[in-house]
Design an enzyme around this catalytic site. Structure first.
Site: not given
Ligand SMILES: *[C@@H]1O[C@H](CO)[C@@H](O)[C@H](O)[C@H]1NC(C)=O
Ligand SMILES: *[C@@H]1O[C@H](CO)[C@@H](O)[C@H](O)[C@H]1NC(C)=O
Ligand SMILES: *[C@@H]1O[C@H](CO)[C@@H](O)[C@H](O)[C@H]1NC(C)=O
Ligand SMILES: *[C@@H]1O[C@H](CO)[C@@H](O)[C@H](O)[C@H]1NC(C)=O
Ligand SMILES: *[C@@H]1O[C@H](CO)[C@@H](O)[C@H](O)[C@H]1NC(C)=O
Length: 498
Positions: A64, A102, A147, A191-192, A332, A334, A401
C-alpha cells in the site's frame, strides 16, 4: 525475449518431450505411500486483507506504499479471493486427486495485534472451515505457520532481527496447535528461512534503506532458529502426547554446481551449500552453524574491526535447545547456479556474499522460465537431494515446493509439464540410486497467485486464475490434468514399471 532464444527453447522442449516417452525419464512408479500435494501461502491467495477483524501485516503495509515497490503496483488485497472461495480451492485439489494441501496461516488474521492478547475468532473459524472441507474430501492438511506475512506491529519493532520475536512466535504457534492441532498432523514452522532473513533483512529486497547487509541476515537467522526450536520443544511438552503430529521446517536454495572440476570450484560449491542449507539444518541437527560459516564470518569480522563476530554464537544451553528439533525436513527447490571461488579483497565490504567468498551465476544458455531467477536445470534436483541425503542421513525429507513460471498463464502449458516430468525423474533417480529418503512432493502452486514483488506478472499455477474477473474464475491448465494422472498412477511417463 529474442526470437532466437524462443526457438532454442522450442528445440529443447521437443527434444525432451521425445525423451518423456522414451528411455531417458525414470519410468519407475513412486512408492505406494509416497504423497503428492499442491501448495499455496496465505498472503499470496487469500485476499480479504482487512475483513473480519484481520490486522495489517508487512505485505499489506508494503503493497500500500506510494510509490509501490511491487510490479504494476499489484497488491494481495483480493488476490485469488481464497478467503471466500476456499471451497472451490478444495474442489480443485479433489479434482487433481492430491493426497495433501500445503497452505499457511495468516498470523495477523488470527492474532490481529501480532500478540496473543486477542484471538480473532472469525479468523480461527476460517481455517477451521478450510480444514474441515479438506478432511471431508480426504485431503491431508500440511500447515505452514509462518510464510512471510509478519504482522506489521512486530515488523515495526524490528521483526525477526529483534529477539523478542522468539517468544512471540512461540505464542502464535501455541494458539495454532491449540486451535487446529486435533486435525493437523503435519506442521512446518517456517517457510524458507534463507529468504526471510537474507532477502528480508540482508539484501533488503523490499526496502534497501532499512537493510543491514552482513548483520541483519545473521541476527534474523539466529532468532529464527531459536524460535523454531522453542516451538518444537513446546509442541513436545504441551501437545505431542495428545495430538501426535510431526513438526518440521522448510529450507530453500539453489543447487550450486562447480563451474569446473577443479578442487577450488568443488570447494566453492560445498561452501555455498553450507551457507545456504547448512546455515539452517546444521544447527538443527548438530546444534551449531557449519564450520565454514563460523570460520569465514569470524575471520572477516575480525579484519573489519568487530570485537565480536557478526555471526552470533549459541550458548551451551541454546545448543541443547536447538539440537534435534525436527521431525522432517521440507525442501523448496526450483533452480541451480554455477559457482567459483572468488574471495573479496575489499575487506570493507560487509555482506553475506562477501563472507561466502563464492561467486555464483546462471549461464545465459540455460533454459529460461517466466522468472529471471528460475533457469530450468533438472539435474540439479538430484544433486541437491543427494547432498542433503548424504549430509543429513536419517532425516525424512519432503519436497514442499517445486514448480515453473510463465508470464501469460496459458492453458496449454506444455513447458510446465515438461519441467515437472524432468524434475520428478531426477527426484525419482535420487530415491532409487542415491538412497534419498523422501516421503512426498508438493507442486507450487495450486493456482496462479500474488508472486511477492513480482505481483501477478509471474504465474506458477496448475490452475489459471482470471484476475480481471471479480469471480477470480479458476480454470485447469493442461498441467493440472497431467498432475491428476500422476497422483493416480504415481508415474511420470505413459507406462511405468512397478
Ligand atoms: C503505480 O503507481 C504510481 C504512483 O505511485 C504511478 O505513477 C504508476 O503509473 C503506477 N504504475 C502502474 C503500472 O499502474
Ligand atoms: C524503508 O525504511 C526506511 C528506514 O527504516 C523508512 O524510513 C521508510 O519509510 C521505509 N520505506 C518503505 C517503503 O517502507
Ligand atoms: C566433471 O567431471 C565429470 C565426471 O568425470 C564430467 O562428467 C563432467 O562433465 C565434468 N564437468 C566439467 C564442468 O568439466
Ligand atoms: C560486496 O561484495 C559482493 C560480493 O562479493 C558484491 O556483490 C557487492 O556489490 C559488494 N558491495 C559493495 C558495496 O562493494
Ligand atoms: C460471477 O459468478 C456469478 C455467479 O456464479 C455469475 O452470475 C456471473 O456471471 C459471474 N461473473 C463473471 C464476470 O464471470
Amino acid at each position: 525475449m529474442a526470437s532466437s532464444s524462443a526457438f532454442f527453447i522450442f528445440i529443447l522442449i521437443s527434444y525432451y518431450s521425445k525423451k518423456s516417452y522414451g528411455e531417458e525419464l525414470n519410468n519407475k512408479k513412486f512408492p505406494k505411500d509416497f504423497m503428492f500435494g499442491a501448495a499455496t501461502a496465505s498472503y499470496q491467495v487469500e485476499g480479504a486483507w482487512n475483513e473480519d477483524g484481520k490486522g495489517e501485516n508487512m505485505w499489506d503495509h508494503i503493497t500500500h506504499k506510494v510509490p509501490s515497490p511491487i510490479v504494476n503496483n499489484d497488491t494481495g488485497d483480493v488476490a485469488c479471493d481464497s478467503y471466500h472461495k476456499y471451497k472451490e480451492d478444495v474442489a480443485m485439489l479433489k479434482e487433481m486427486g492430491v493426497d495433501f494441501y500445503r497452505f499457511s496461516l495468516s498470523w495477523s488474521r488470527i492474532l490481529p495485534s501480532g500478540f496473543d492478547n486477542e484471538v480473532n475468532q472469525l479468523g480461527v473459524e476460517h481455517y477451521r472451515n478450510l480444514i474441515k472441507e479438506l478432511r471431508a474430501n480426504n485431503i491431508t492438511p500440511v500447515v505452514t505457520i509462518y510464510h512471510f506475512d509478519l504482522p506489521q506491529t512486530l515488523q515495526d519493532l524490528g521483526g525477526l532481527q529483534n529477539d523478542f520475536f522468539i517468544d512471540r512466535f512461540v505464542d502464535f504457534a501455541r494458539v495454532c496447535f491449540r486451535e487446529f492441532g486435533e486435525d493437523v498432523k503435519y506442521w512446518i514452522t517456517f517457510n524458507e528461512p534463507w529468504s526471510i532473513c537474507n532477502i528480508g533483512y540482508g539484501f533488503g529486497w523490499l526496502n534497501a534503506t532499512a537493510a543491514s547487509p552482513g548483520i541483519g541476515e545473521y541476527l534474523c537467522s539466529h532468532n529464527l532458529l531459536r524460535a523454531h526450536a522453542k516451538a518444537w520443544r513446546m509442541y513436545d511438552e504441551e501437545f505431542r502426547n495428545d495430538q501426535n503430529g510431526l513438526l518440521g521446517i522448510t529450507i530453500s536454495g539453489n543447487w550450486f554446481e562447480p563451474s569446473t572440476n577443479s578442487s577450488a570450484d568443488i570447494e566453492a560449491s560445498e561452501t555455498l551449500l553450507q551457507f545456504t542449507f547448512g546455515f539452517y539444518i546444521h544447527p538443527i541437527v548438530h546444534g551449531d552453524y557449519p564450520e565454514v560459516m563460523r570460520k569465514n564470518v569470524d575471520h572477516r569480522s575480525a579484519l573489519q574491526g568487530f570485537s565480536q563476530s557478526r555471526l552470533p554464537k549459541f550458548t551451551q544451553d541454546e545448543v541443547q535447545l536447538i539440537q534435534g528439533t525436527t521431525d522432517f525436513l521440507g525442501i523448496n527447490m526450483y533452480t541451480s547456479s554455477l559457482v567459483t571461488l572468488e574471495e573479496s579483497d575489499d575487506i570493507s565490504n560487509i555482506s553475506y556474499t562477501a563472507d561466502t567468498g563464492v561467486t555464483s551465476w546462471q549461464p545465459e544458455e540455460w533454459e529460461s522460465s517466466g522468472s529471471s531467477w528460475l533457469k530450468v536445470y533438472p539435474k540439479g534436483a538430484r544433486q541437491l537431494l543427494k547432498w542433503l541425503g548424504t549430509n543429513y542421513k536419517g532425516i525424512k525429507m519432503i519436497i514442499t515446493e517445486n514448480g515453473y513460471s510463465d508470464n501469460d498463464g496459458e492453458l496449454e502449458d506444455d513447458k510446465r509439464i515438461s519441467y515437472y516430468q524432468r524434475y520428478l525423474s531426477n527426484i525419482r533417480d535420487a530415491m532409487e540410486f542415491d538412497g534419498v529418503d523422501l516421503f512426498g512432493y508438493t507442486a507450487w502452486s495450486l493456482m496462479d497467485n500474488f508472486e511477492w514483488i513480482n505481483g501477478y506478472s509471474q504465474k506458477f499455477g496448475l490452475y489459471q486464475v482470471d484476475f480481471n474477473s471479480p469471480n477470480r474464475t479458476r480454470t485447469p491448465k493442461k498441467s493440472a490434468k497431467w498432475y491428476s494422472k500422476l497422483t493416480r498412477t504415481k508415474c511420470i511417463v505413459d507406462d511405468c514399471t512397478e
